[in-house]
Design a protein around this motif. Structure first.
Motif, PDB file in Angstrom:
ATOM      1  N   ALA A 112      -4.312 -11.854  -1.683  1.00 49.30           N
ATOM      2  CA  ALA A 112      -5.670 -11.349  -1.929  1.00 49.30           C
ATOM      3  C   ALA A 112      -6.259 -10.763  -0.652  1.00 49.30           C
ATOM      4  CB  ALA A 112      -6.552 -12.476  -2.462  1.00 49.30           C
ATOM      5  N   ALA A 113      -6.014 -11.432   0.481  1.00 48.96           N
ATOM      6  CA  ALA A 113      -6.544 -10.945   1.758  1.00 48.96           C
ATOM      7  C   ALA A 113      -5.890  -9.636   2.175  1.00 48.96           C
ATOM      8  CB  ALA A 113      -6.330 -12.006   2.843  1.00 48.96           C
ATOM      9  N   ALA A 114      -4.630  -9.416   1.744  1.00 51.72           N
ATOM     10  CA  ALA A 114      -3.912  -8.191   2.106  1.00 51.72           C
ATOM     11  C   ALA A 114      -4.337  -6.995   1.265  1.00 51.72           C
ATOM     12  CB  ALA A 114      -2.414  -8.403   1.957  1.00 51.72           C
ATOM     13  N   SER A 115      -5.012  -7.228   0.134  1.00 49.85           N
ATOM     14  CA  SER A 115      -5.472  -6.123  -0.707  1.00 49.85           C
ATOM     15  C   SER A 115      -6.722  -5.497  -0.061  1.00 49.85           C
ATOM     16  CB  SER A 115      -5.758  -6.625  -2.120  1.00 49.85           C
ATOM     17  OG  SER A 115      -6.825  -7.532  -2.139  1.00 49.85           O
ATOM     18  N   PRO A 116      -7.127  -4.284  -0.471  1.00 46.50           N
ATOM     19  CA  PRO A 116      -6.682  -3.557  -1.668  1.00 46.50           C
ATOM     20  C   PRO A 116      -5.350  -2.851  -1.472  1.00 46.50           C
ATOM     21  CG  PRO A 116      -8.342  -2.291  -0.505  1.00 46.50           C
ATOM     22  CD  PRO A 116      -8.237  -3.607   0.212  1.00 46.50           C
ATOM     23  N   PHE A 117      -4.684  -2.585  -2.620  1.00 44.90           N
ATOM     24  CA  PHE A 117      -3.406  -1.899  -2.636  1.00 44.90           C
ATOM     25  C   PHE A 117      -3.553  -0.563  -3.348  1.00 44.90           C
ATOM     26  CE2 PHE A 117      -2.345  -6.489  -2.721  1.00 44.90           C
ATOM     27  CZ  PHE A 117      -1.697  -6.561  -1.478  1.00 44.90           C
ATOM     28  N   ALA A 118      -2.950   0.452  -2.766  1.00 47.18           N
ATOM     29  CA  ALA A 118      -3.025   1.781  -3.365  1.00 47.18           C
ATOM     30  C   ALA A 118      -2.117   1.915  -4.576  1.00 47.18           C
ATOM     31  CB  ALA A 118      -2.661   2.839  -2.324  1.00 47.18           C
ATOM     32  N   SER A 119      -1.084   1.044  -4.660  1.00 43.54           N
ATOM     33  CA  SER A 119      -0.123   1.155  -5.744  1.00 43.54           C
ATOM     34  C   SER A 119       0.564  -0.182  -5.969  1.00 43.54           C
ATOM     35  CB  SER A 119       0.940   2.214  -5.426  1.00 43.54           C
ATOM     36  OG  SER A 119       1.751   1.775  -4.339  1.00 43.54           O
ATOM     37  N   LEU A 120       1.255  -0.287  -7.091  1.00 46.47           N
ATOM     38  CA  LEU A 120       2.064  -1.477  -7.373  1.00 46.47           C
ATOM     39  C   LEU A 120       3.124  -1.661  -6.297  1.00 46.47           C
ATOM     40  CD1 LEU A 120       3.233  -3.779  -9.113  1.00 46.47           C
ATOM     41  CD2 LEU A 120       4.448  -2.024 -10.437  1.00 46.47           C
ATOM     42  N   ALA A 121       3.728  -0.570  -5.830  1.00 41.53           N
ATOM     43  CA  ALA A 121       4.767  -0.677  -4.804  1.00 41.53           C
ATOM     44  C   ALA A 121       4.246  -1.359  -3.552  1.00 41.53           C
ATOM     45  CB  ALA A 121       5.307   0.715  -4.468  1.00 41.53           C
ATOM     46  N   ASP A 122       3.035  -1.008  -3.142  1.00 45.27           N
ATOM     47  CA  ASP A 122       2.447  -1.634  -1.952  1.00 45.27           C
ATOM     48  C   ASP A 122       2.217  -3.122  -2.189  1.00 45.27           C
ATOM     49  OD1 ASP A 122       2.424   0.784  -0.648  1.00 45.27           O
ATOM     50  OD2 ASP A 122       0.358   1.252  -1.182  1.00 45.27           O
ATOM     51  N   ALA A 123       1.757  -3.474  -3.381  1.00 45.39           N
ATOM     52  CA  ALA A 123       1.519  -4.883  -3.693  1.00 45.39           C
ATOM     53  C   ALA A 123       2.829  -5.666  -3.714  1.00 45.39           C
ATOM     54  CB  ALA A 123       0.798  -5.008  -5.044  1.00 45.39           C
ATOM     55  N   LEU A 124       3.886  -5.076  -4.263  1.00 45.80           N
ATOM     56  CA  LEU A 124       5.183  -5.747  -4.314  1.00 45.80           C
ATOM     57  C   LEU A 124       5.756  -5.985  -2.924  1.00 45.80           C
ATOM     58  CD1 LEU A 124       6.835  -3.859  -7.315  1.00 45.80           C
ATOM     59  CD2 LEU A 124       6.067  -6.234  -7.294  1.00 45.80           C
ATOM     60  N   LEU A 125       5.626  -4.994  -2.048  1.00 43.92           N
ATOM     61  CA  LEU A 125       6.126  -5.148  -0.691  1.00 43.92           C
ATOM     62  C   LEU A 125       5.375  -6.249   0.046  1.00 43.92           C
ATOM     63  CD1 LEU A 125       6.632  -1.398   0.316  1.00 43.92           C
ATOM     64  CD2 LEU A 125       8.412  -3.091  -0.084  1.00 43.92           C
ATOM     65  N   ALA A 126       4.061  -6.291  -0.130  1.00 44.66           N
ATOM     66  CA  ALA A 126       3.261  -7.338   0.509  1.00 44.66           C
ATOM     67  C   ALA A 126       3.611  -8.712  -0.057  1.00 44.66           C
ATOM     68  CB  ALA A 126       1.769  -7.044   0.319  1.00 44.66           C
ATOM     69  N   ALA A 127       3.800  -8.784  -1.368  1.00 43.21           N
ATOM     70  CA  ALA A 127       4.131 -10.066  -2.005  1.00 43.21           C
ATOM     71  C   ALA A 127       5.453 -10.615  -1.485  1.00 43.21           C
ATOM     72  CB  ALA A 127       4.184  -9.896  -3.516  1.00 43.21           C
ATOM     73  N   ARG A 128       6.451  -9.756  -1.372  1.00 43.73           N
ATOM     74  CA  ARG A 128       7.764 -10.189  -0.872  1.00 43.73           C
ATOM     75  C   ARG A 128       7.650 -10.682   0.577  1.00 43.73           C
ATOM     76  NH1 ARG A 128      13.314  -9.556  -1.658  1.00 43.73           N
ATOM     77  NH2 ARG A 128      12.880  -8.805  -3.758  1.00 43.73           N
TER      78      ARG A 128
END
Length: 304
Positions: free
Chosen positions: A23-39
């Motif tokens: 949550a702290a790493a968001s906002p995300f411009a795309s799903l790809a960005d969110a997936l990379l951060a999650a991993r």
């Protein structure tokens, strides 16, 4: 830009440390960005206690009680629908044995997997040493996390809406209801040498997560794929459910891989992978991508 609140992420992954960090790493411009951060967060910032907390948020595989979340029910739908009374009983017994040995629930990304497949994997992994199994379970949790993040972003043709509080809100259909009667991507395998369906072939469906850098001949990042589901072809050569049934499939690049080495060990191709693209204008369409295989050749096409 999508801003995730902690409560959004806790639906995806039960680790509070993971949820707070993503949550702290968001906002995300795309799903790809969110997936990379999650991993990155899951593998590098969450400790063993955080892993175990996430595991504890999952029901045992095969559980059908009303308390099980809609996402868990979706992910286990293939296993539950293919479980006979004897298979269900054996699953329950092995789940208990597994928990007694390792101290946590058996973790597996069950999307598209039948009950016999899940049971076979449970028995295989039961023989692992605890440290090996802990790491394997964490990898399965990451697959589930990636699947659920994709669900957050896939509603309304992969365009999440933002609430007044700034976090992603999803309509009810994101929780599992759909006007479709089958997943958006399906496949079957035909043995052209025999002129009959090819049964017993393991099939994997993956999505390319690095949307800003599409797969290409020059791009050799083989870690850019996220598993969506796997299955084994039945007597008609058709795979089980490889992904959730959703109205709008996320646009992007997909890969279906077939383990042909076990089916035709003397053949020329140890496996076959088919990569295709779903464009933003095609998210409501159906994509049937079959494999026509012989020991020394293969072909494919887009069917319906």
């Amino acid at each position: 830009m999508a801003t995730l609140a902690v409560e959004d992420v806790l639906r995806v992954n039960g680790s509070r440390r993971f949820a707070a960090a993503l949550a702290a790493a968001s906002p995300f411009a795309s799903l790809a960005d969110a997936l990379l951060a999650a991993r990155r967060i899951w593998l590098n910032e969450v400790d063993v206690n955080g892993w175990l907390e996430a595991f504890a948020a999952h029901p045992a595989i095969g559980t059908t009680s009303p308390s099980v979340s809609k996402w868990s029910k979706e992910e286990q739908s293939a296993a539950i629908s293919t479980a006979t009374d004897s298979t269900a009983q054996e699953l329950a017994e092995w789940n208990a044995r597994y928990r007694d040995k390792f101290g946590f629930v058996f973790m597996i990304c069950a999307s598209g997997r039948t009950a016999p497949e899940v049971l076979a994997e449970l028995k295989r992994r039961y023989a692992n040493r605890p440290i090996v199994e802990l790491e394997g379970a964490a990898q399965e949790e990451l697959k589930i996390t990636e699947l659920r993040l994709a669900k957050l972003f896939s509603s309304e043709a992969a365009a999440p809406t933002t609430s007044a509080e700034g976090h992603i809100s999803q309509p009810d259909k994101a929780a599992g209801s759909s006007n479709r009667t089958r997943p958006p991507i399906t496949t079957h395998v035909l043995d052209t040498a025999l002129g009959s369906p090819a049964s017993g072939i393991e099939v994997h469906l993956e999505m390319w997560k690095a949307v800003s850098s599409p797969p290409s001949f020059e791009n050799k990042d083989f870690n850019g794929w996220t598993m969506l589901g796997s299955s084994i072809t039945n007597n008609d050569g058709r795979s089980g459910q490889l992904m959730d049934i959703v109205d709008n499939v996320a646009p992007g690049f997909y890969r279906i891989s077939f383990n042909t080495s076990k089916y035709a060990p003397s053949g020329f191709f140890p496996y076959v992978s088919i990569i295709f693209e779903i464009k933003k204008s095609q998210t409501t369409e159906h994509f049937h991508v079959p494999l026509l295989h012989s020991p020394f050749s293969f072909t494919t096409y887009r069917g319906s």
